[in-house]
Design a protein around this motif. Sequence first.
Motif, PDB file in Angstrom:
ATOM      1  N   ALA A  53      45.127  32.039  71.939  1.00  0.00           N
ATOM      2  CA  ALA A  53      45.599  32.176  70.778  1.00  0.00           C
ATOM      3  C   ALA A  53      47.144  32.403  70.649  1.00  0.00           C
ATOM      4  O   ALA A  53      48.066  31.912  70.187  1.00  0.00           O
ATOM      5  N   PHE A  54      47.652  33.195  71.549  1.00  0.00           N
ATOM      6  CA  PHE A  54      48.960  33.630  72.010  1.00  0.00           C
ATOM      7  C   PHE A  54      49.854  32.506  72.179  1.00  0.00           C
ATOM      8  O   PHE A  54      50.769  32.402  71.899  1.00  0.00           O
ATOM      9  N   GLN A  69      49.121  29.464  71.999  1.00  0.00           N
ATOM     10  CA  GLN A  69      49.337  28.462  70.906  1.00  0.00           C
ATOM     11  C   GLN A  69      50.364  28.849  69.797  1.00  0.00           C
ATOM     12  O   GLN A  69      51.123  27.947  69.438  1.00  0.00           O
ATOM     13  N   ALA A  70      50.075  29.984  69.465  1.00  0.00           N
ATOM     14  CA  ALA A  70      51.259  30.417  68.605  1.00  0.00           C
ATOM     15  C   ALA A  70      52.490  30.434  68.889  1.00  0.00           C
ATOM     16  O   ALA A  70      53.354  29.791  68.099  1.00  0.00           O
ATOM     17  N   LEU A 130      53.693  28.249  71.488  1.00  0.00           N
ATOM     18  CA  LEU A 130      54.220  26.893  71.305  1.00  0.00           C
ATOM     19  C   LEU A 130      54.263  26.438  69.982  1.00  0.00           C
ATOM     20  O   LEU A 130      55.292  25.364  69.992  1.00  0.00           O
ATOM     21  N   ALA A 131      53.447  26.721  69.053  1.00  0.00           N
ATOM     22  CA  ALA A 131      53.662  26.153  67.743  1.00  0.00           C
ATOM     23  C   ALA A 131      54.835  26.415  66.923  1.00  0.00           C
ATOM     24  O   ALA A 131      55.329  25.876  66.025  1.00  0.00           O
ATOM     25  N   LEU A 132      55.522  27.310  67.543  1.00  0.00           N
ATOM     26  CA  LEU A 132      56.813  27.801  67.041  1.00  0.00           C
ATOM     27  C   LEU A 132      58.067  27.420  67.595  1.00  0.00           C
ATOM     28  O   LEU A 132      59.283  27.600  67.341  1.00  0.00           O
ATOM     29  N   MET A 186      50.470  19.268  69.039  1.00  0.00           N
ATOM     30  CA  MET A 186      49.871  20.544  69.546  1.00  0.00           C
ATOM     31  C   MET A 186      48.660  20.026  70.433  1.00  0.00           C
ATOM     32  O   MET A 186      48.146  20.885  71.412  1.00  0.00           O
ATOM     33  N   MET A 244      53.120  25.639  62.110  1.00  0.00           N
ATOM     34  CA  MET A 244      51.625  25.608  61.936  1.00  0.00           C
ATOM     35  C   MET A 244      51.004  27.179  61.902  1.00  0.00           C
ATOM     36  O   MET A 244      51.408  27.790  62.634  1.00  0.00           O
ATOM     37  N   PHE A 281      47.313  28.999  62.182  1.00  0.00           N
ATOM     38  CA  PHE A 281      45.890  28.699  62.852  1.00  0.00           C
ATOM     39  C   PHE A 281      44.900  29.444  61.770  1.00  0.00           C
ATOM     40  O   PHE A 281      45.032  30.026  60.885  1.00  0.00           O
ATOM     41  N   ASN A 302      46.678  35.038  64.598  1.00  0.00           N
ATOM     42  CA  ASN A 302      46.929  35.382  65.730  1.00  0.00           C
ATOM     43  C   ASN A 302      48.266  36.102  66.002  1.00  0.00           C
ATOM     44  O   ASN A 302      49.221  35.544  66.855  1.00  0.00           O
ATOM     45  N   PRO A 303      48.430  37.158  65.299  1.00  0.00           N
ATOM     46  CA  PRO A 303      49.519  37.744  65.466  1.00  0.00           C
ATOM     47  C   PRO A 303      49.615  38.489  66.867  1.00  0.00           C
ATOM     48  O   PRO A 303      48.689  38.828  67.764  1.00  0.00           O
ATOM     49  N   ARG A 337      55.689  34.271  60.020  1.00  0.00           N
ATOM     50  CA  ARG A 337      56.360  34.133  61.512  1.00  0.00           C
ATOM     51  C   ARG A 337      56.530  32.731  61.654  1.00  0.00           C
ATOM     52  O   ARG A 337      57.707  32.220  62.247  1.00  0.00           O
ATOM     53  N   ALA A 338      55.864  31.885  61.035  1.00  0.00           N
ATOM     54  CA  ALA A 338      56.034  30.228  61.050  1.00  0.00           C
ATOM     55  C   ALA A 338      57.242  29.909  60.229  1.00  0.00           C
ATOM     56  O   ALA A 338      58.090  29.141  60.566  1.00  0.00           O
TER      57      ALA A 338
END
Lengths: 288, 283, 259
Positions: free
Chosen positions: B162-163, B165-166, B168-170, C61, C97, C99, C103-104, C168-169
């Motif tokens: 998840a880290f 993905q988070a 990359l998504a940013l 993604m 995005m 999720f 997922n911090p 964050r997004a």
Amino acid sequence: MGRDRAIQIGFVGIASSSILVVALIFLFLFKEAAPFAKHPGLAALLDNQWIPVSFQKERFGILPLAAGTVLVTAIAMLVSVPLSALAAVYIAEVAHPLEREILKPFIELLASIPSVVLGFFGLVVLAPLIKQFFGLNTGLNALTGGLLLALMAIPTIVSVSEDAINSVPATYRNGSMALGASRMQTIWRVVVPAALPGILGAVMLGTGRVIGETMAVLMVTGNAALITANPLSPVRTMTASIAAEMGEVPFGSIHYQALFWVGIVLLLITFGLNFIARRISVRYGMMR
Amino acid sequence: MNRQLHETAAVFLLRFTTYAIVGVVGYILLDIIRHGLPVINWAFLSEMPRRAGSEGGILPAIVGTLYLTLGTVAIALPVGIGTAIYLSEYAAPGRLTETIRLAITTLAGVPSIVFGLFGLGLFVLFCQFGPSLLAGSLTLACMVLPTIIVTSEESLRAVPQAFRQASLALGATKWEAIRTAVLPYSVSGIITGAILGIGRAAGETAPILLTVAAFFLPKLPGSIFDQVMALPYHLYILATQHPDTDKVLPLQYGTAFVLLAMVLGLSLGAILIRVHFRRKYKW
Amino acid sequence: MVKNDTPTGPTAIEVRNLAFHYGASQALFDINIAIPARQVTALIGPSGCGKSTFLRTLNRMNDIIPGVRVEGDILIDNENIYRDKIDVVRLRKRVGMVFQKSNPFPKSIFENVAYGPRIHGMNDKGQLGEIVEQSLRQAALWDEVKDRLGNNAVGLSGGQQQRLCIARALAVQPEILLMDEPASALDPKSTARVEDLIDELKTKYTIVIVTHNMQQAARVSDWTAFFYEGRLVEYGRTKRVFTNPKEKQTEDYITGRFG
Ligand SMILES: Nc1ncnc2c1ncn2[C@@H]1O[C@H](COP(=O)(O)OP(=O)(O)O)[C@@H](O)[C@H]1O
Ligand SMILES: [Mg+2]
């Protein structure tokens, strides 16, 4: 994106360095050993004597060294395998969880004791005991070496076997218990057989470690290049020969080349053992 | 009734074997501590050896071992971490990855004396570094590489997907994601691997026998092309090559104690670091 | 296939003949959809029908999964995000995005929100502080955390963590926000807060949200797309889809007859 691609290629390069090192090890061992094949020829390695320094005729038979290694290794495995297997079963199946948390690291601690320290211990504590017990002139012999090597093999075998036993699914145990088998019957008839491939892999890893061990055997086996099956006789292993003699040979001499051949034989044996151990663990899904 | 007895006897046998092993480990440690600790004093740690090691301290051996291990880690750590990153973040299943893994297991199984031969052939002779800190560190680095790779890879894989993905998504690139959202959370494992590698490098004798170690050299090294003394080799020499080994037995115990303390201290440090980080980052 | 209404206002994302494969298995078939700007579009359908897969095609993604293959076109701002030599990094900056499972990163609240701006090169302390505050305000989290920005984000409650992930997004200032079942792991109260938040955010952002909760889709979305077995079965104004579905499958699904 171009930058990311370059970084990825960089990592491929770095990761390949392990392959490079292995290739270089083979390459340089053979490079240093090669001239021996022309003169005196590889057949000389099959001589049954190792007399590298002589006024008459030097002899470079690896056989006595291999025999020393085999004898010492056999003693080490005869002692360490049963003990390790019992300890692994105890830690995995019988010990209280808290007890396990302490026992396993403590036995693994044995693996981090430097081999020269174990050799030293063998020299000043174990060898005199053996000498006294059997009424010998010297305690420096195959038995002392084998016992020390057993100590070095135990943590590897215990640790890896314990993992293997632990990964036997609980359903096996429950099934057996449900049929009315006792705990010990379940352990010996169901759990241990199921973990056997893993235990076998552990034994191979342990054997590899024992065959390759140098300092402890160098210090306590007495270093006589004899072909013998007597555990109370001094022997000289392949590793000990290299360590003891390499410091004194002229670079490039035939003796020097012969020692590199000894190294090659060692390398091939351990490579084979590791390869098989890895095959076993991959086959039985104990490794990625 | 009989069956009950059987069961009890079996448990006893298992427990007895296990604690016998524990007892032997404990006895070895105690023996070295009991005879070694009384020898340790400031002079022993800080003085040069005299008369071929029969008297005086072991300073150059301590310093030599320190330099050797630092050199080893400085070389092996970047390569080890890089390989671990490749294996955990980039590698797709296939020929290359298989070969790299096989190479790593092979390296892990190569006998230490064979590393010595290899270092002699490649670094000492072919590269003409001579017997030196550089040649010794390079040899030891090849030897500890698998340890560092395996522990680092394990810790990288333990970082939740998840880290990545988070990140990359940013809009992070793959490398930015690894650098900022994966590596920071695997430092504990990487440091653990490094320390285990240091411990192994500090304790090994066979590879340095042929590539760096000096028999008796009562001065501190001035460059990476110098030979050095090292604790394990010094112990070996005192215990087996010294003309009067019984007389220098206390010095042997003292050296063994220092070496053991260093190596076990490092292992303990690795464990503590792991615990500390596990507490700090929990997810 | 004329069962799909077409939005009349400005379009944020235009999808044409999209097909998607995970190796040998095809997950999406011939998807055509126009997603309106600054509105909320809900993707509904039974589990495994391809909602998440579709959502992840919108910010690419899926690229990180080995062996995937995409056919067709997706246009965002008239730019074909699969065809043209576009910069995936810039795309993901524009298309944020959130999720399913929050997922911090296990670092401070402040650093979590500042993460995006930082990797995009912003280092100025003052500027970062401003963005962090603004993003947390937009995510309706500011009042709850303003006194403890230095605390580890892992200590927040589930609902707060999810709003932190939204903040964050938002901190990288996207135009589009993709949300994959953002409230599925939350309690009813936190869910309500997130839903209110979505309602506020749509004034500034185009939002695409996957949900398996019919009521939620009905409450928060303006448009609803119903997926079934990798196909877009029906698409239209939420009100219309829920009150007067044209397709039998849609009706069965929203009335709870399957799924
Ligand atoms: N990483 C993946 N690899 C292979 N198949 C996948 C992967 N992710 C999803 N799928 C498959 O694609 C189909 C659609 O999945 P998904 O998009 O997750 O559905 P939804 O979000 O609607 O529940 C499912 O059949 C699923 O098994
Ligand atoms: Mg989904």
